[in-house]
Design a protein around this motif. Structure first.
Motif, PDB file in Angstrom:
ATOM      1  N   VAL A  30       0.835  -1.297  -0.201  1.00  0.00           N
ATOM      2  CA  VAL A  30      -0.132   0.074   0.480  1.00  0.00           C
ATOM      3  C   VAL A  30       0.664   0.944  -0.223  1.00  0.00           C
ATOM      4  CG1 VAL A  30      -1.599   1.166   1.311  1.00  0.00           C
ATOM      5  CG2 VAL A  30      -1.950  -0.829   1.084  1.00  0.00           C
ATOM      6  N   PHE A  59      -6.857  -0.400  -3.346  1.00  0.00           N
ATOM      7  CA  PHE A  59      -5.836   0.234  -3.464  1.00  0.00           C
ATOM      8  C   PHE A  59      -5.301  -0.201  -5.366  1.00  0.00           C
ATOM      9  CE2 PHE A  59      -5.670   0.767   1.246  1.00  0.00           C
ATOM     10  CZ  PHE A  59      -5.316   2.157   1.170  1.00  0.00           C
ATOM     11  N   TYR A  99       2.406   0.642   6.018  1.00  0.00           N
ATOM     12  CA  TYR A  99       0.768   1.469   6.353  1.00  0.00           C
ATOM     13  C   TYR A  99       0.619   2.813   7.064  1.00  0.00           C
ATOM     14  CZ  TYR A  99      -4.124   0.884   5.596  1.00  0.00           C
ATOM     15  OH  TYR A  99      -5.802   1.742   5.129  1.00  0.00           O
TER      16      TYR A  99
END
Length: 448
Positions: free
Chosen positions: A20, A48, A145
């Motif tokens: 991500v 995503f 993240y």
């Protein structure tokens, strides 16, 4: 996408977080996992728009990467990793990658034992002090993240040797090394020095105004400390002797001296009990002092910290028998600490076993002799445990599930006894992980 191609190997918390962050930073990203991915992680990757594969590694989609981010669970000797290395491609960890994109101060904790407890304790302290702080690494949410979406001033990171192995330019501001005892030797060619070198990577890139906090009572640490040149401020902690700067015991008082600051607290006011936890509390107290937190905040944090799930966690008392969940004890040394902290003679029913990482059980002999009345094995292959303790403990039985282990222990117990799940082994033969093992144990106790 102009930034290059990043391939993430492993789709757990660490891998998905790294994917991500890479996507957010404009890389062409692909994630590959030899196993099955959890639904929640698949949802995140889809959200995503990150392409991924599971239950296979497609080499042509992997070997064209600019950089590979490897999850800590994948061993260096995996065939695919060997192939990547033969091609001269760079393999890094999620921590190394995320560190490039944050200017937050990092407090990094490693060691064979006590990492999670000490990391959680330091995080608890910084939160109490009102600092804007995140918790990550080998615990909680993925560091990468958080770096993608949060804006913390500080991160408290628990780092395993496997995470440190993939770190090169990453730098801690405060590095904490709790202890080094044999663990994971199966991943280090059964050479202790390889494992030691891995742990000491936490000190790489430390500068003059950074701090290295370590246990000066730990022989392995001290032998190796002399071999490396450290520019950082050295802050030892000891229960054996007084130190000029760092932490030590003055009678029954935990004392910290650091850069003209002093902190004191009676040991019996610490919320975490046992000799090993005094070390963990010392490391946290030095950290708080270095960060110039108020003494009352440090004191309050050390006295009201609730401990960590699966680490000497009291579960229930049933008909006078106390059940304790120490499922996180995945090596001999952790179990040594657990047995050492048990009060009384011959009153422990010890649940032990799982995937043995090259264990030498002889170091537990005197504690087992003194404290253990029965052993309940919980593993697929328990021959080594039987062999080690057959002349010491009259009752050794085998079980194949948490329910069985709890039931058999209960039958063996009497009022005043303790049933201690402290496996000294990894859990992968019968359970998903140590958390799964601990939860099943707790459920079984509640169902008695």
């Amino acid at each position: 996408m102009g930034n290059g191609r990043i391939v993430v190997l492993g789709g757990g918390e660490s891998g998905v977080g790294a994917a991500v962050l890479a996507k957010e930073k404009g890389f062409d990203v692909f994630l590959s996992d030899l196993g099955a991915l959890k639904d929640s992680y698949k949802e995140t990757l889809t959200k995503f728009s990150i392409p991924f594969e599971e239950k296979q590694h497609t080499e042509e989609l992997i070997l064209n990467a600019t950089e590979i981010i490897k999850s800590p669970g994948i061993p260096e000797k995996a065939p695919l990793i060997k192939k990547i290395k033969d091609k001269g491609m760079k393999i890094i960890s999620e921590i190394e990658f995320a560190g490039r994109y944050t200017n937050a101060k990092t407090i990094c904790i490693t060691g064979s034992n006590g990492k999670t407890t000490t990391t959680s304790l330091i995080y608890h302290m910084l939160k109490k002090a009102g600092l804007n702080v995140g918790l990550g690494g080998n615990i909680g949410k993925s560091f990468a993240y958080q770096v993608a979406f949060e804006n913390y001033d500080y991160y408290v990171l628990e780092l395993s040797s496997f995470q440190l192995d993939g770190m090169y330019d990453f730098k801690a501001d405060i590095a904490v090394l709790l202890n080094i005892t044999p663990d994971h030797l199966d991943r280090y060619e059964y050479k202790m020095q390889n494992y030691v070198d891995s742990k000491f990577r936490i000190t790489q890139n430390l500068k003059e105004n950074d701090c290295f906090i370590f246990c000066s009572d730990d022989e392995v640490t001290m032998e190796n400390l002399e071999k490396i040149v450290l520019r950082a401020r050295l802050l030892p902690f000891s229960q054996e002797f007084e130190v000029e700067e760092g932490a030590y015991l003055d009678g029954e008082t935990l004392t910290v001296k650091c850069a003209g600051l002093e902190f004191e607290m009676p040991v019996d006011e610490l919320s975490l009990k046992g000799k090993h936890n005094v070390y963990n509390s010392m490391a946290a107290a030095i950290t708080g002092t270095v960060l110039e937190l108020r003494n009352d905040v440090i004191r309050k944090s050390l006295s009201d910290f609730q401990g960590v799930e699966h680490r000497l966690e009291p579960v229930l008392r049933v008909r006078g028998i106390t059940f304790i969940n120490d499922s996180k004890a995945t090596n001999i040394n952790s179990t040594w600490y657990a047995l050492e902290s048990m009060k009384g003679r011959q009153n422990v029913i010890w649940i032990v076993g799982g995937v043995d990482k090259g264990n030498d059980y002889s170091t537990l002999a005197s504690l087992v002799n003194e404290k253990v009345k029965a052993i309940v094995c919980l593993g697929v292959d328990n021959a080594k445990i039987h062999e080690a303790f057959k002349d010491m403990v009259p009752t050794i039985i085998d079980t194949q599930s948490a329910e069985d282990a709890v039931l058999e222990s209960y039958k063996l117990g009497a009022e005043g006894d303790v049933v201690l799940l402290s496996p000294a082994c990894a859990s992968f033969d019968l359970f998903e992980n140590y958390e799964d093992r601990g939860r099943k144990f707790k459920n079984a106790v509640r169902n008695l």
